[in-house]
Design a protein around this motif. Structure first.
Motif, PDB file in Angstrom:
ATOM      1  N   LEU A  84     -32.910 -13.685   4.002  1.00 39.15           N
ATOM      2  CA  LEU A  84     -32.763 -15.134   3.935  1.00 39.15           C
ATOM      3  C   LEU A  84     -34.106 -15.831   3.733  1.00 39.15           C
ATOM      4  O   LEU A  84     -34.163 -16.971   3.273  1.00 39.15           O
ATOM      5  CB  LEU A  84     -32.088 -15.658   5.204  1.00 39.15           C
ATOM      6  CG  LEU A  84     -30.615 -15.263   5.394  1.00 39.15           C
ATOM      7  CD1 LEU A  84     -30.115 -15.723   6.747  1.00 39.15           C
ATOM      8  CD2 LEU A  84     -29.759 -15.845   4.274  1.00 39.15           C
ATOM      9  N   LYS A  85     -35.178 -15.142   4.074  1.00 46.57           N
ATOM     10  CA  LYS A  85     -36.513 -15.721   3.899  1.00 46.57           C
ATOM     11  C   LYS A  85     -37.001 -15.605   2.454  1.00 46.57           C
ATOM     12  O   LYS A  85     -38.004 -16.204   2.103  1.00 46.57           O
ATOM     13  CB  LYS A  85     -37.521 -15.018   4.815  1.00 46.57           C
ATOM     14  CG  LYS A  85     -37.279 -15.212   6.299  1.00 46.57           C
ATOM     15  CD  LYS A  85     -38.394 -14.570   7.103  1.00 46.57           C
ATOM     16  CE  LYS A  85     -38.218 -14.833   8.588  1.00 46.57           C
ATOM     17  NZ  LYS A  85     -39.362 -14.312   9.377  1.00 46.57           N
ATOM     18  N   VAL A  86     -36.295 -14.788   1.657  1.00 43.81           N
ATOM     19  CA  VAL A  86     -36.751 -14.494   0.294  1.00 43.81           C
ATOM     20  C   VAL A  86     -35.680 -14.947  -0.690  1.00 43.81           C
ATOM     21  O   VAL A  86     -34.703 -14.249  -0.943  1.00 43.81           O
ATOM     22  CB  VAL A  86     -37.033 -12.984   0.129  1.00 43.81           C
ATOM     23  CG1 VAL A  86     -37.626 -12.713  -1.249  1.00 43.81           C
ATOM     24  CG2 VAL A  86     -37.967 -12.483   1.222  1.00 43.81           C
ATOM     25  N   GLY A  87     -35.850 -16.137  -1.257  1.00 43.87           N
ATOM     26  CA  GLY A  87     -34.917 -16.631  -2.257  1.00 43.87           C
ATOM     27  C   GLY A  87     -35.191 -15.977  -3.596  1.00 43.87           C
ATOM     28  O   GLY A  87     -36.330 -15.625  -3.907  1.00 43.87           O
ATOM     29  N   MET A  88     -34.139 -15.799  -4.396  1.00 42.75           N
ATOM     30  CA  MET A  88     -34.333 -15.160  -5.699  1.00 42.75           C
ATOM     31  C   MET A  88     -33.510 -15.849  -6.771  1.00 42.75           C
ATOM     32  O   MET A  88     -32.336 -16.172  -6.560  1.00 42.75           O
ATOM     33  CB  MET A  88     -33.967 -13.676  -5.626  1.00 42.75           C
ATOM     34  CG  MET A  88     -34.368 -12.899  -6.874  1.00 42.75           C
ATOM     35  SD  MET A  88     -34.628 -11.136  -6.545  1.00 42.75           S
ATOM     36  CE  MET A  88     -35.266 -10.597  -8.142  1.00 42.75           C
ATOM     37  N   VAL A  89     -34.142 -16.063  -7.908  1.00 41.86           N
ATOM     38  CA  VAL A  89     -33.487 -16.643  -9.084  1.00 41.86           C
ATOM     39  C   VAL A  89     -33.614 -15.625 -10.215  1.00 41.86           C
ATOM     40  O   VAL A  89     -34.711 -15.155 -10.523  1.00 41.86           O
ATOM     41  CB  VAL A  89     -34.135 -17.983  -9.479  1.00 41.86           C
ATOM     42  CG1 VAL A  89     -33.496 -18.534 -10.752  1.00 41.86           C
ATOM     43  CG2 VAL A  89     -34.006 -18.992  -8.340  1.00 41.86           C
ATOM     44  N   PHE A  90     -32.482 -15.293 -10.825  1.00 43.61           N
ATOM     45  CA  PHE A  90     -32.406 -14.223 -11.808  1.00 43.61           C
ATOM     46  C   PHE A  90     -32.387 -14.779 -13.229  1.00 43.61           C
ATOM     47  O   PHE A  90     -32.305 -15.983 -13.451  1.00 43.61           O
ATOM     48  CB  PHE A  90     -31.137 -13.390 -11.597  1.00 43.61           C
ATOM     49  CG  PHE A  90     -31.028 -12.765 -10.228  1.00 43.61           C
ATOM     50  CD1 PHE A  90     -31.498 -11.476  -9.997  1.00 43.61           C
ATOM     51  CD2 PHE A  90     -30.446 -13.453  -9.177  1.00 43.61           C
ATOM     52  CE1 PHE A  90     -31.388 -10.894  -8.750  1.00 43.61           C
ATOM     53  CE2 PHE A  90     -30.329 -12.879  -7.920  1.00 43.61           C
ATOM     54  CZ  PHE A  90     -30.813 -11.596  -7.711  1.00 43.61           C
ATOM     55  N   GLN A  91     -32.403 -13.863 -14.212  1.00 40.50           N
ATOM     56  CA  GLN A  91     -32.237 -14.262 -15.616  1.00 40.50           C
ATOM     57  C   GLN A  91     -30.874 -14.913 -15.816  1.00 40.50           C
ATOM     58  O   GLN A  91     -30.753 -15.959 -16.437  1.00 40.50           O
ATOM     59  CB  GLN A  91     -32.351 -13.038 -16.519  1.00 40.50           C
ATOM     60  CG  GLN A  91     -33.690 -12.352 -16.500  1.00 40.50           C
ATOM     61  CD  GLN A  91     -33.706 -11.127 -17.389  1.00 40.50           C
ATOM     62  OE1 GLN A  91     -33.079 -11.105 -18.441  1.00 40.50           O
ATOM     63  NE2 GLN A  91     -34.418 -10.099 -16.976  1.00 40.50           N
ATOM     64  N   GLY A  92     -29.833 -14.252 -15.313  1.00 37.04           N
ATOM     65  CA  GLY A  92     -28.489 -14.817 -15.351  1.00 37.04           C
ATOM     66  C   GLY A  92     -28.309 -15.763 -14.178  1.00 37.04           C
ATOM     67  O   GLY A  92     -28.991 -15.644 -13.154  1.00 37.04           O
ATOM     68  N   PHE A  93     -27.385 -16.672 -14.289  1.00 42.02           N
ATOM     69  CA  PHE A  93     -27.274 -17.730 -13.280  1.00 42.02           C
ATOM     70  C   PHE A  93     -26.400 -17.310 -12.101  1.00 42.02           C
ATOM     71  O   PHE A  93     -26.550 -17.802 -10.984  1.00 42.02           O
ATOM     72  CB  PHE A  93     -26.726 -19.005 -13.929  1.00 42.02           C
ATOM     73  CG  PHE A  93     -27.253 -19.217 -15.321  1.00 42.02           C
ATOM     74  CD1 PHE A  93     -28.617 -19.264 -15.561  1.00 42.02           C
ATOM     75  CD2 PHE A  93     -26.387 -19.332 -16.398  1.00 42.02           C
ATOM     76  CE1 PHE A  93     -29.113 -19.436 -16.834  1.00 42.02           C
ATOM     77  CE2 PHE A  93     -26.870 -19.501 -17.684  1.00 42.02           C
ATOM     78  CZ  PHE A  93     -28.234 -19.562 -17.911  1.00 42.02           C
ATOM     79  N   ASN A  94     -25.458 -16.392 -12.348  1.00 44.08           N
ATOM     80  CA  ASN A  94     -24.608 -15.846 -11.285  1.00 44.08           C
ATOM     81  C   ASN A  94     -23.878 -16.935 -10.499  1.00 44.08           C
ATOM     82  O   ASN A  94     -23.756 -16.858  -9.272  1.00 44.08           O
ATOM     83  CB  ASN A  94     -25.432 -14.979 -10.329  1.00 44.08           C
ATOM     84  CG  ASN A  94     -26.065 -13.782 -11.016  1.00 44.08           C
ATOM     85  OD1 ASN A  94     -25.517 -13.275 -11.992  1.00 44.08           O
ATOM     86  ND2 ASN A  94     -27.200 -13.345 -10.530  1.00 44.08           N
ATOM     87  N   LEU A  95     -23.386 -17.946 -11.195  1.00 40.84           N
ATOM     88  CA  LEU A  95     -22.593 -18.990 -10.544  1.00 40.84           C
ATOM     89  C   LEU A  95     -21.115 -18.614 -10.604  1.00 40.84           C
ATOM     90  O   LEU A  95     -20.673 -17.933 -11.530  1.00 40.84           O
ATOM     91  CB  LEU A  95     -22.807 -20.338 -11.243  1.00 40.84           C
ATOM     92  CG  LEU A  95     -24.247 -20.858 -11.301  1.00 40.84           C
ATOM     93  CD1 LEU A  95     -24.293 -22.180 -12.056  1.00 40.84           C
ATOM     94  CD2 LEU A  95     -24.843 -21.017  -9.900  1.00 40.84           C
ATOM     95  N   ARG A 128     -30.885 -24.478 -13.016  1.00 42.05           N
ATOM     96  CA  ARG A 128     -31.358 -25.385 -11.966  1.00 42.05           C
ATOM     97  C   ARG A 128     -30.393 -25.409 -10.781  1.00 42.05           C
ATOM     98  O   ARG A 128     -30.816 -25.554  -9.633  1.00 42.05           O
ATOM     99  CB  ARG A 128     -31.563 -26.787 -12.542  1.00 42.05           C
ATOM    100  CG  ARG A 128     -32.853 -26.908 -13.349  1.00 42.05           C
ATOM    101  CD  ARG A 128     -33.125 -28.320 -13.785  1.00 42.05           C
ATOM    102  NE  ARG A 128     -32.312 -28.707 -14.938  1.00 42.05           N
ATOM    103  CZ  ARG A 128     -31.966 -29.956 -15.229  1.00 42.05           C
ATOM    104  NH1 ARG A 128     -32.315 -30.957 -14.428  1.00 42.05           N
ATOM    105  NH2 ARG A 128     -31.247 -30.210 -16.305  1.00 42.05           N
ATOM    106  N   VAL A 129     -29.095 -25.247 -11.040  1.00 40.61           N
ATOM    107  CA  VAL A 129     -28.135 -25.106  -9.939  1.00 40.61           C
ATOM    108  C   VAL A 129     -28.451 -23.843  -9.140  1.00 40.61           C
ATOM    109  O   VAL A 129     -28.423 -23.849  -7.903  1.00 40.61           O
ATOM    110  CB  VAL A 129     -26.686 -25.068 -10.467  1.00 40.61           C
ATOM    111  CG1 VAL A 129     -25.714 -24.744  -9.326  1.00 40.61           C
ATOM    112  CG2 VAL A 129     -26.312 -26.396 -11.113  1.00 40.61           C
ATOM    113  N   ALA A 130     -28.776 -22.770  -9.837  1.00 43.69           N
ATOM    114  CA  ALA A 130     -29.123 -21.515  -9.154  1.00 43.69           C
ATOM    115  C   ALA A 130     -30.372 -21.694  -8.289  1.00 43.69           C
ATOM    116  O   ALA A 130     -30.465 -21.136  -7.188  1.00 43.69           O
ATOM    117  CB  ALA A 130     -29.330 -20.407 -10.183  1.00 43.69           C
TER     118      ALA A 130
END
Length: 245
Positions: free
Chosen positions: A78-89, A145-147
């Protein structure tokens, strides 16, 4: 804030990370650049154990990510946020619900609090007006940006970005980079794997060049882009600049 110590990763006989040592201090924006296959994304995924390291250590705020029980690992992640190439929404959920879901599941936040926080983070990335929209109605840049808002709503201490703009059309990249720039201004600690050289040069505190599973060189943007020391980095920058032209 984030420390990588003697990190190694092997897939069978293939060693993709070799004795990686890297520290990211509080509020620092560190860019990782290098050719495809150099181990950049694998290193990033080891930081929250989406990939299991073969050896070494990962520390977040001095606490280990390796060799700990699953319950503690879930808390550390939970301390490590991650944003990927794909949005995964989730395509069947509204934008706001996408940002609420992890809060309610991982942090056990009440629905009303999660909804309020979702709107707050959507406002920060300029998308509060899209709260009730479905992801499929958004552009790729808006979805990314939502991700980012979703990751921020979990109150991470460090944010990891794995090629956050690589899946976007060029005209949509700017809005995502602006969101990242505003995060930097708010003091978020960030480790970013990206090919956005101009952004790295303008915004990074430090740039790390990887090739062949090792860190070849690191320094300020002026040092890396203006006065590279290694032949490998000079060749990489020459090739990248040639492709951009």
């Amino acid at each position: 804030m984030l420390e990588i110590v003697a990190l190694e990763k092997r897939f069978g006989d293939n060693t993709v990370l070799r004795a990686i040592d890297l520290k990211v201090t509080k509020g620092e924006l560190v860019f990782v650049i290098g050719p495809s296959g150099s181990g950049k994304s694998t290193m990033l995924r080891c930081c929250n154990r989406l990939e299991e390291p073969t050896g070494g250590a990962i520390l977040v705020e001095g606490q280990p990510m390796l060799g700990i029980p699953q319950r503690m690992l879930d808390q550390m992640r939970l301390k490590v946020g991650m944003v990927f190439q794909g949005f995964n929404l989730y395509p069947h959920m509204s934008v706001q619900r996408n940002v609420m879901l992890a809060q309610m599941k991982a942090l056990k936040r009440p629905r009303a609090e999660a909804a309020r926080r979702a709107l707050q983070e959507l406002e920060r990335v300029g998308l509060a007006h899209k709260a009730e929209a479905m992801p499929g109605s958004l552009s790729g840049g808006q979805q990314q940006r939502v991700a980012i808002a979703r990751a921020l709503a979990l109150d991470p201490r460090v944010m990891l970005f794995d090629e956050p703009t690589s899946a976007l059309d060029p005209e949509l990249v700017g809005s995502v980079l602006q969101a990242m720039r505003e995060l930097r201004e708010r003091g978020m600690t960030m480790l970013v794997v990206s090919h956005e050289m101009a952004f790295a040069r303008a915004a990074a505190d430090r740039v790390v060049f990887m090739d062949g599973g090792v860190i070849v060189e690191q320094g300020t943007p002026d040092e890396i882009f203006g006065a590279p020391k290694s032949e490998r980095l000079r060749a990489f920058l020459s090739r990248v600049q040639g492709e951009a032209a």
